[in-house]
Motif scaffolding. Structure first.
Motif, PDB file in Angstrom:
ATOM      1  N   LYS A 160     -49.342  49.912 -11.753  1.00  0.00           N
ATOM      2  CA  LYS A 160     -49.076  50.602 -10.491  1.00  0.00           C
ATOM      3  C   LYS A 160     -47.737  50.176  -9.906  1.00  0.00           C
ATOM      4  O   LYS A 160     -47.334  49.019 -10.027  1.00  0.00           O
ATOM      5  CB  LYS A 160     -50.206  50.296  -9.509  1.00  0.00           C
ATOM      6  CG  LYS A 160     -50.141  51.087  -8.216  1.00  0.00           C
ATOM      7  CD  LYS A 160     -51.340  50.775  -7.334  1.00  0.00           C
ATOM      8  CE  LYS A 160     -51.288  51.564  -6.039  1.00  0.00           C
ATOM      9  NZ  LYS A 160     -52.449  51.274  -5.161  1.00  0.00           N
ATOM     10  N   ALA A 161     -47.072  51.113  -9.278  1.00  0.00           N
ATOM     11  CA  ALA A 161     -45.781  50.822  -8.646  1.00  0.00           C
ATOM     12  C   ALA A 161     -45.959  49.883  -7.471  1.00  0.00           C
ATOM     13  O   ALA A 161     -46.993  49.877  -6.785  1.00  0.00           O
ATOM     14  CB  ALA A 161     -45.113  52.120  -8.197  1.00  0.00           C
ATOM     15  N   TYR A 197     -46.009  57.690   1.961  1.00  0.00           N
ATOM     16  CA  TYR A 197     -47.018  57.508   3.009  1.00  0.00           C
ATOM     17  C   TYR A 197     -48.438  57.787   2.510  1.00  0.00           C
ATOM     18  O   TYR A 197     -49.416  57.379   3.123  1.00  0.00           O
ATOM     19  CB  TYR A 197     -46.694  58.398   4.212  1.00  0.00           C
ATOM     20  CG  TYR A 197     -46.902  59.883   3.956  1.00  0.00           C
ATOM     21  CD1 TYR A 197     -48.096  60.508   4.324  1.00  0.00           C
ATOM     22  CD2 TYR A 197     -45.911  60.647   3.354  1.00  0.00           C
ATOM     23  CE1 TYR A 197     -48.284  61.862   4.093  1.00  0.00           C
ATOM     24  CE2 TYR A 197     -46.100  61.995   3.121  1.00  0.00           C
ATOM     25  CZ  TYR A 197     -47.284  62.607   3.494  1.00  0.00           C
ATOM     26  OH  TYR A 197     -47.474  63.941   3.263  1.00  0.00           O
ATOM     27  N   LYS A 198     -48.568  58.486   1.372  1.00  0.00           N
ATOM     28  CA  LYS A 198     -49.894  58.755   0.804  1.00  0.00           C
ATOM     29  C   LYS A 198     -50.318  57.657  -0.167  1.00  0.00           C
ATOM     30  O   LYS A 198     -51.390  57.714  -0.755  1.00  0.00           O
ATOM     31  CB  LYS A 198     -49.883  60.090   0.055  1.00  0.00           C
ATOM     32  CG  LYS A 198     -49.565  61.290   0.947  1.00  0.00           C
ATOM     33  CD  LYS A 198     -49.452  62.544   0.099  1.00  0.00           C
ATOM     34  CE  LYS A 198     -49.000  63.727   0.945  1.00  0.00           C
ATOM     35  NZ  LYS A 198     -48.806  64.932   0.101  1.00  0.00           N
ATOM     36  N   GLY A 199     -49.450  56.666  -0.335  1.00  0.00           N
ATOM     37  CA  GLY A 199     -49.803  55.585  -1.252  1.00  0.00           C
ATOM     38  C   GLY A 199     -49.476  55.887  -2.687  1.00  0.00           C
ATOM     39  O   GLY A 199     -49.992  55.247  -3.600  1.00  0.00           O
ATOM     40  N   GLN A 200     -48.612  56.886  -2.922  1.00  0.00           N
ATOM     41  CA  GLN A 200     -48.262  57.193  -4.299  1.00  0.00           C
ATOM     42  C   GLN A 200     -46.822  57.685  -4.387  1.00  0.00           C
ATOM     43  O   GLN A 200     -46.253  58.161  -3.415  1.00  0.00           O
ATOM     44  CB  GLN A 200     -49.205  58.254  -4.881  1.00  0.00           C
ATOM     45  CG  GLN A 200     -49.101  59.610  -4.196  1.00  0.00           C
ATOM     46  CD  GLN A 200     -50.113  60.599  -4.741  1.00  0.00           C
ATOM     47  OE1 GLN A 200     -51.266  60.257  -4.968  1.00  0.00           O
ATOM     48  NE2 GLN A 200     -49.682  61.824  -4.944  1.00  0.00           N
ATOM     49  N   ASN A 201     -46.258  57.547  -5.547  1.00  0.00           N
ATOM     50  CA  ASN A 201     -44.927  58.061  -5.846  1.00  0.00           C
ATOM     51  C   ASN A 201     -44.848  58.168  -7.354  1.00  0.00           C
ATOM     52  O   ASN A 201     -45.124  57.205  -8.069  1.00  0.00           O
ATOM     53  CB  ASN A 201     -43.841  57.133  -5.315  1.00  0.00           C
ATOM     54  CG  ASN A 201     -42.455  57.766  -5.432  1.00  0.00           C
ATOM     55  OD1 ASN A 201     -42.300  58.836  -5.997  1.00  0.00           O
ATOM     56  ND2 ASN A 201     -41.464  57.092  -4.882  1.00  0.00           N
ATOM     57  N   GLY A 202     -44.485  59.317  -7.869  1.00  0.00           N
ATOM     58  CA  GLY A 202     -44.474  59.497  -9.316  1.00  0.00           C
ATOM     59  C   GLY A 202     -45.896  59.603  -9.833  1.00  0.00           C
ATOM     60  O   GLY A 202     -46.684  60.429  -9.380  1.00  0.00           O
ATOM     61  N   ARG A 203     -46.277  58.695 -10.722  1.00  0.00           N
ATOM     62  CA  ARG A 203     -47.597  58.732 -11.351  1.00  0.00           C
ATOM     63  C   ARG A 203     -48.469  57.601 -10.815  1.00  0.00           C
ATOM     64  O   ARG A 203     -48.074  56.439 -10.845  1.00  0.00           O
ATOM     65  CB  ARG A 203     -47.468  58.608 -12.860  1.00  0.00           C
ATOM     66  CG  ARG A 203     -46.746  59.762 -13.509  1.00  0.00           C
ATOM     67  CD  ARG A 203     -46.354  59.416 -14.910  1.00  0.00           C
ATOM     68  NE  ARG A 203     -47.511  59.162 -15.757  1.00  0.00           N
ATOM     69  CZ  ARG A 203     -47.456  58.516 -16.918  1.00  0.00           C
ATOM     70  NH1 ARG A 203     -46.304  58.056 -17.346  1.00  0.00           N
ATOM     71  NH2 ARG A 203     -48.542  58.345 -17.642  1.00  0.00           N
ATOM     72  N   THR A 204     -49.652  57.950 -10.366  1.00  0.00           N
ATOM     73  CA  THR A 204     -50.583  56.920  -9.929  1.00  0.00           C
ATOM     74  C   THR A 204     -51.071  56.103 -11.112  1.00  0.00           C
ATOM     75  O   THR A 204     -51.231  54.886 -11.029  1.00  0.00           O
ATOM     76  CB  THR A 204     -51.783  57.567  -9.208  1.00  0.00           C
ATOM     77  OG1 THR A 204     -51.304  58.341  -8.116  1.00  0.00           O
ATOM     78  CG2 THR A 204     -52.739  56.503  -8.706  1.00  0.00           C
ATOM     79  N   ASN A 227     -37.134  52.418  -9.202  1.00  0.00           N
ATOM     80  CA  ASN A 227     -37.841  53.372  -8.357  1.00  0.00           C
ATOM     81  C   ASN A 227     -38.483  54.429  -9.263  1.00  0.00           C
ATOM     82  O   ASN A 227     -37.785  55.111 -10.008  1.00  0.00           O
ATOM     83  CB  ASN A 227     -36.864  54.031  -7.389  1.00  0.00           C
ATOM     84  CG  ASN A 227     -37.566  54.928  -6.380  1.00  0.00           C
ATOM     85  OD1 ASN A 227     -38.595  55.518  -6.654  1.00  0.00           O
ATOM     86  ND2 ASN A 227     -36.981  55.037  -5.190  1.00  0.00           N
ATOM     87  N   PRO A 228     -39.818  54.606  -9.211  1.00  0.00           N
ATOM     88  CA  PRO A 228     -40.468  55.578 -10.090  1.00  0.00           C
ATOM     89  C   PRO A 228     -39.930  56.992  -9.947  1.00  0.00           C
ATOM     90  O   PRO A 228     -40.021  57.787 -10.884  1.00  0.00           O
ATOM     91  CB  PRO A 228     -41.948  55.502  -9.668  1.00  0.00           C
ATOM     92  CG  PRO A 228     -42.096  54.148  -9.080  1.00  0.00           C
ATOM     93  CD  PRO A 228     -40.793  53.857  -8.395  1.00  0.00           C
ATOM     94  N   GLY A 229     -39.382  57.314  -8.773  1.00  0.00           N
ATOM     95  CA  GLY A 229     -38.801  58.634  -8.592  1.00  0.00           C
ATOM     96  C   GLY A 229     -37.527  58.833  -9.387  1.00  0.00           C
ATOM     97  O   GLY A 229     -37.043  59.966  -9.521  1.00  0.00           O
ATOM     98  N   GLY A 286     -42.975  55.915 -13.753  1.00  0.00           N
ATOM     99  CA  GLY A 286     -43.381  54.552 -13.444  1.00  0.00           C
ATOM    100  C   GLY A 286     -42.160  53.707 -13.156  1.00  0.00           C
ATOM    101  O   GLY A 286     -41.029  54.191 -13.127  1.00  0.00           O
ATOM    102  N   MET A 287     -42.382  52.406 -12.953  1.00  0.00           N
ATOM    103  CA  MET A 287     -41.268  51.521 -12.621  1.00  0.00           C
ATOM    104  C   MET A 287     -40.431  51.155 -13.851  1.00  0.00           C
ATOM    105  O   MET A 287     -39.395  50.505 -13.708  1.00  0.00           O
ATOM    106  CB  MET A 287     -41.793  50.233 -11.974  1.00  0.00           C
ATOM    107  CG  MET A 287     -42.375  50.429 -10.583  1.00  0.00           C
ATOM    108  SD  MET A 287     -42.664  48.851  -9.728  1.00  0.00           S
ATOM    109  CE  MET A 287     -43.851  48.080 -10.811  1.00  0.00           C
TER     110      MET A 287
END
Length: 870
Positions: free
Chosen positions: A306-307, A314-321, A840-842, A848-849
Motif C-alpha cells: 500500500k502507498a 481524501y478517499k484514502g487511495q491514489n492509483g491502485r489500492t 508518487n503512485p500517480g 504503486g510507489m
C-alpha cells in the motif's frame, strides 16, 4: 548421487594430435560404487591438446608420444580424479579401471559446456572463445528464490527479470533481458535444441514492451542439471533471436536415485506465501540408457504494498489500492531420456508440460468513476485479470556415428504456448444499461497461442591429424511457426447501445474482438556450417556461417569469427566478431487489439467512450500511414577479454562487449485524428487513435563483465567465494520514422518509452558470494548491488524523471544435513528489507510507489527447504 549420465549429446571420443603414434593408453572409467562404466566421462592429458571421452561401456583410448603425463578424469556429478601415467615407446598400455566417486556437488569448472560450439567433447567454461556462465543445480537451489527467472536475476549480473504489476497480461509472464537488450533477443535452448517463445506480447506498462520473450518459468528448476549462458551474439550459429546471447538448459540424467525438496516461504510483510514441492527420479533403460523424470508445483499468493499516507487522497487511495505481485499455481512435468539402440546409435527425447493459473490485480475503480455502475458495485471495485497458461514441448532425435567418423544427429522439436485470459470482478457498463443481463462480472477475454516445429539434421566430424585438431559441422533446419488469436465472448468487448458517454466492454482489460482473431503461419529454412580449428595447442579459431530464408520477409546471411589464444598456462585472451539477426515474431506482425477508454472533458466533466487501436502491421490504418511491413532486426557484435586461471581454485575473467542493433522493433506511441496533418487518414478510416509495431530504432550497447572465483580450505571446511559484475550502457542511436509519420520522432517514441528501453537493465549490477561448508554444516551469504535508475515520469507534464537510488540487498542461507540423505536449509532473502526509492503512485505506470526495477518491491522474504535423496 550415482550419476550414470548417458546423454546422447554427450560426447563421443575426439583425439587431437599432430601425428599418429604407435603408443598410448587405454582403460575404463567406472562408478566407484556400482562398478559400471560411465558413458561420456572426459579424459584429458593435462597441458596437452589430447582429450577424449568414454564410449557406451565406459572405455577410452588415447594415442600419445612417449613421456610422463598427468591424466584427469571427470564427469558431472563425480569428483575429478588425476592420475600419473608413463607412456613407453611403441606400446599401448592398459590402465587399471578408473573409479570415480560421487561428488557432493558439481562445480562450475567441472562442467563441460556445449553451447556456442558443436565440438563433440565440450570445453571448460574458461577454455571457450566467448564468455559463458555456468549455473549448477546446487546453485539454483542455494538461496530462497524458487522460480527460474528470479534465481537467475540474483545469480547472473548480465541477466535481468523483474516481476511486473499493473501491466495487463505481462503480469502473468515475467519479461527477461540479457545485457539490457530485449526479451526476444535472447535464444533459449533445452539440451541444445531451440525452445519456443511465449504467445504473450507486452503492450502496456511493462519492460519488453512490444516484445515476445521466452517464459523460463515453465521449466521446473528441479529438472535442470546445469545452465550455460553464452554472453555473446550467436545468430550465425543458432539462427534468429541470439543477438544478446544464448541460454542452454541441460536437463538431469541421473539414474538409480530419487531426489526432491519441500520448500516454503513468506514475505516479512506476511503475504506472498510460496509453497514448492518437487521430485526427480532416474532409472536405467537397458545397459546404456536412462529415463529421468521431474514433477514440480510452485504456488504463490499475492503481495500487496500500500502507498504511504502522504500519497493518499481524501478517499484514502491514489492509483491502485491493491498494488503488488500476482498469485499463481505453476505445475510442471518434465522428462529426459536416452535409449542405446546399438553401440553407435542412440534415440533421445526430452521435454514436458506446464500448467499455470494466474490472478493479477488491476487498477482500482472508485464509485464515481464512469467505468463503474453503482447498481453492480456500489462502492467501486477492484478488477482482476486471470490467465490459464499451457506450455508444452517435446524433442525426439536419433544420433549415430558412421564408420568414417561422422556423427549424425536427426531431430524434431515441437513446442506450444497458449494463454486463455479472463477479466474478473468487473463490469461492462453498456451491457448493464442496455440489456437484460445485469449481473455479469466475469468475462472470457479470449486468448493467444504460439507453436513452433523445428526439424534438423547435423553432420559433425573431428579431424584428429589436421594441425592440432579440427572440428567441422554442417547442418540444416526447417521450422514452422504458427500464431493464433482467439476472440473473447461478446460481452467482454462489445459496447451495447449508442450512448457515447457509456463505456463498453469489460473494464480494465477488454476481451479480444472477432475482428482481431486470426491464425497465421510462416516457414523458414536454414543451412549452416561451422569449424573450430586448433591451429596450435595454444591457439583456437572458431568460425560460423548461416543462411536462413523466411517465407514472409526473405533471406539473411550471417557470420561469426572468434578466437582464444593461450599466451601462458595461466593466461588466455579471447575475442569474437559476428553479425546477427532477429526475425520479427508473428505476434509483432499480426497482433492487434482495441483498448476501451473513457475520456472526461475538463470543462463539461462529461465522459466520452473512445476506442483506441493497437493496429497490426498489416492493417489498413498502418498501411495508410506508410508504416512498412516488418523486417528482421540486424546486429553487429564484438567482444574482447581475457581469463587468468593460475590454478583450478582461482580464476578471473574480464570481457568487454559492444552490440549495435539496427531496425529494432518497438510498439510506437499513439497517433490520433487530432494530430495535425493526420486528420484525413484517421477520419477516412473511422479510427480515433492507433499505435503500431515498426522497425523504429537503432541502438548501441556496450559494457563489461567481470567474474572471479576462488576456493580455499579454512580449518576443516571449504570456503568458496565469487564476485560477478556487469556494467551495461545502452543508447538509442536514432528513431526512424516513415510515410505520413516522418518527422514525428518524439511522438513515435516518447521520453518515457525511451527510458524503459535504455534502463531495461541497471547500469551496473553485481553479486558477491561467500559459501562455507564444514562436514554436515553449510552457510552462505550473498550481497547484490544495483545501480541507480531514472525512469521518465508517467505524468508527461512532469519534467523531472522518477529517480531510484543505488541499492544493495543481502541474502543468507544456513543448512544442516540431518542424515546422509536429508538436509534442512533456512534462507533469508533481502534480510534488511530494502525497497526501491518511493515514488508518487500517480507518477508511475504501475499505480504503486515502485516500478518493476532493481531487486523488485517485495521486501524481505524468508523460506525453509527440506531436501532429500534416496
Amino acid at each position: 548421487m550415482k550419476k550414470l549420465f548417458k546423454l546422447s549429446f554427450l560426447i563421443i571420443p575426439i583425439f587431437l594430435s599432430v601425428t599418429a603414434f604407435g603408443q598410448g593408453i587405454k582403460g575404463k572409467v567406472i562408478d566407484a560404487d556400482i562398478k559400471e562404466g560411465i558413458v561420456g566421462a572426459t579424459v584429458t592429458i593435462e597441458n596437452t591438446p589430447y582429450t577424449t571421452s568414454t564410449d557406451l561401456q565406459g572405455n577410452f583410448s588415447i594415442k600419445l608420444p612417449k613421456g610422463d603425463y598427468k591424466m584427469s578424469v571427470s564427469f558431472s556429478g563425480y569428483e575429478k580424479k588425476i592420475i600419473s601415467v608413463i607412456v613407453p615407446a611403441t606400446t599401448i598400455i592398459t590402465l587399471p579401471d578408473v573409479s570415480l566417486e560421487e561428488a557432493i556437488a558439481t562445480a562450475q569448472d567441472e562442467v563441460l559446456v556445449v553451447v556456442g560450439s558443436r565440438a563433440t567433447e565440450g570445453r571448460g567454461k574458461n577454455e571457450t572463445t566467448a564468455p559463458i556462465d555456468v549455473v549448477t543445480s546446487e546453485q539454483l537451489q542455494a538461496f530462497g528464490q524458487m522460480d527460474l527467472n528470479q534465481i537467475l536475476h540474483f545469480l547472473v549480473p548480465a541477466f535481468n527479470s523483474n516481476r511486473q504489476s499493473g501491466s495487463d497480461i505481462s503480469d502473468h509472464v515475467d519479461p527477461t533481458s540479457l545485457r539490457g537488450l530485449g526479451p526476444d533477443q535472447t535464444l533459449v535452448l533445452i539440451n541444445g535444441k531451440r525452445f519456443h517463445q511465449s504467445a504473450l506480447i507486452g503492450t502496456f506498462g511493462s519492460r519488453g514492451k512490444g516484445n515476445t520473450g521466452t517464459d523460463l518459468n515453465t521449466i521446473p528448476v528441479a529438472a535442470i542439471d546445469h545452465i550455460e549462458i553464452l554472453r555473446d551474439g550467436a545468430a550465425a550459429q543458432y539462427g534468429s533471436d541470439a543477438i544478446a546471447g544464448v541460454i542452454n538448459l541441460v536437463l538431469k540424467s541421473t539414474t538409480k536415485e530419487l531426489t526432491g525438496s519441500l520448500n516454503a516461504g513468506v514475505y516479512a510483510a506476511g503475504d506472498g506465501i510460496i509453497f514448492n514441492p518437487n521430485l526427480n527420479y532416474g532409472l536405467k533403460i537397458g545397459e546404456n540408457g536412462f529415463l529421468n523424470i521431474t514433477a514440480e508445483v510452485l504456488s504463490k499468493e499475492k503481495t500487496f504494498r500500500k502507498a504511504d499516507a502522504q500519497y493518499l487522497d481524501y478517499k484514502g487511495q491514489n492509483g491502485r489500492t491493491l498494488f503488488g505481485d500476482a498469485s499463481y499455481i505453476n505445475s510442471s512435468f518434465y522428462l529426459n531420456s536416452v535409449v542405446a539402440l546399438s553401440e553407435k546409435t542412440k534415440f533421445y527425447s526430452s521435454g514436458g508440460i506446464n500448467f499455470r493459473s494466474t490472478d493479477a490485480q488491476g487498477f482500482t475503480v472508485d464509485t464515481l468513476n464512469p467505468r463503474n455502475v453503482k447498481s453492480v458495485f456500489p462502492n467501486g471495485y477492484e478488477p482482476r485479470i486471470g490467465s490459464d497458461i499451457f506450455d508444452g514441448s517435446l524433442t525426439i532425435g536419433l544420433k549415430t556415428k558412421t564408420n568414417n567418423g561422422w556423427e549424425i544427429d536427426l531431430y524434431n522439436t515441437y513446442g506450444k504456448n497458449s494463454l486463455k485470459l479472463s477479466t474478473l470482478n468487473t463490469v461492462n457498463p453498456s451491457q448493464v444499461l442496455s440489456t437484460n443481463i445485469k449481473n455479469q462480472i466475469n468475462f472470457d477475454a479470449g486468448g493467444y497461442n504460439l507453436s513452433q516445429n523445428t526439424t534438423g539434421l547435423t553432420f559433425t566430424k573431428s579431424l584428429e591429424n589436421v594441425l592440432s585438431g579440427v572440428n567441422i559441422s554442417l547442418g540444416s533446419e526447417f521450422r514452422t511457426d504458427a500464431y493464433g488469436v482467439v476472440a473473447g465472448e461478446e460481452a467482454s468487448w462489445k459496447r451495447y447501445g449508442n450512448d457515447i458517454e457509456v463505456a463498453g466492454g469489460a473494464q480494465n482489460f477488454p476481451g479480444i474482438r472477432p475482428d482481431n482473431a486470426l491464425t497465421a503461419s510462416r516457414t523458414n529454412f536454414g543451412v549452416y556450417g561451422d569449424a573450430e580449428v586448433n591451429v596450435t595447442n595454444s591457439w583456437l579459431i572458431a568460425t560460423a556461417l548461416r543462411y536462413e530464408n523466411y517465407s514472409d520477409f526473405g533471406g539473411t546471411l550471417n557470420g561469426k569469427i572468434a578466437s582464444r589464444i593461450k599466451v601462458a598456462d595461466a593466461l588466455s585472451f579471447r575475442g569474437s566478431f559476428s553479425s546477427g539477426f532477429r526475425a520479427p515474431s508473428l505476434a509483432q506482425v499480426y497482433f492487434g487489439t482495441v483498448i476501451n477508454d473513457v475520456v472526461v472533458d475538463e470543462i463539461t466533466k462529461k465522459p466520452t467512450y473512445v476506442e483506441r487501436l493497437i493496429a497490426n502491421n498489416q492493417s489498413s490504418i498502418t498501411k495508410a500511414l506508410g508504416v512498412p511491413s516488418l523486417k528482421q532486426e540486424t546486429s553487429l557484435n564484438a567482444s574482447l577479454g581475457f581469463v587468468i586461471q593460475p590454478s583450478k581454485d582461482f580464476s578471473v575473467s574480464v570481457d568487454g562487449y559492444a552490440v549495435n542493433v539496427k531496425n529494432r522493433i518497438v510498439l510506437t506511441g499513439e497517433f490520433s485524428a487530432s494530430d495535425q496533418g493526420l486528420e484525413g487518414i484517421f477520419n477516412n478510416l473511422g479510427v480515433v487513435a492507433a499505435q503500431f509495431f515498426a522497425n523504429a530504432i537503432d541502438t548501441k550497447t556496450y559494457g563489461v563483465d567481470v567474474v572471479t572465483n576462488y576456493t580455499t580450505t579454512i580449518g576443516l571446511g571449504t570456503l568458496t567465494s565469487s564476485l560477478a559484475f556487469n556494467y551495461n550502457h545502452l543508447d538509442i542511436d536514432k528513431v526512424v520514422t516513415t510515410g505520413a509519420l516522418a518527422g514525428r520522432e518524439e511522438q513515435f517514441l516518447d521520453r518515457r518509452e525511451r527510458s524503459l528501453i535504455t534502463y531495461a537493465a541497471p547500469k551496473y549490477k553485481f553479486h558477491a558470494l561467500l559459501d562455507y561448508k564444514l562436514n554436515r554444516f553449510s552457510s552462505s551469504v550473498r550481497v547484490s548491488g544495483f545501480s541507480s535508475m531514472e525512469l521518465v515520469d508517467y505524468n508527461s507534464a512532469n519534467v523531472l524523471p522518477n529517480m531510484y537510488g543505488a541499492k544493495m540487498t543481502t541474502d543468507l542461507s544456513a543448512g544442516y544435513s540431518l542424515t546422509e540423505n536429508i538436509k534442512f536449509v533456512l534462507n533469508g532473502s533481502n534480510i534488511f528489507n530494502v525497497y526501491p526509492d518511493k515514488q508518487n503512485p500517480g507518477n508511475t505506470e504501475t499505480g504503486g510507489m515502485y516500478e518493476a526495477i532493481q531487486m523488485g518491491f517485495g521486501g524481505s522474504f524468508y523460506s525453509a527447504r527440506l531436501k532429500f535423496k534416496f
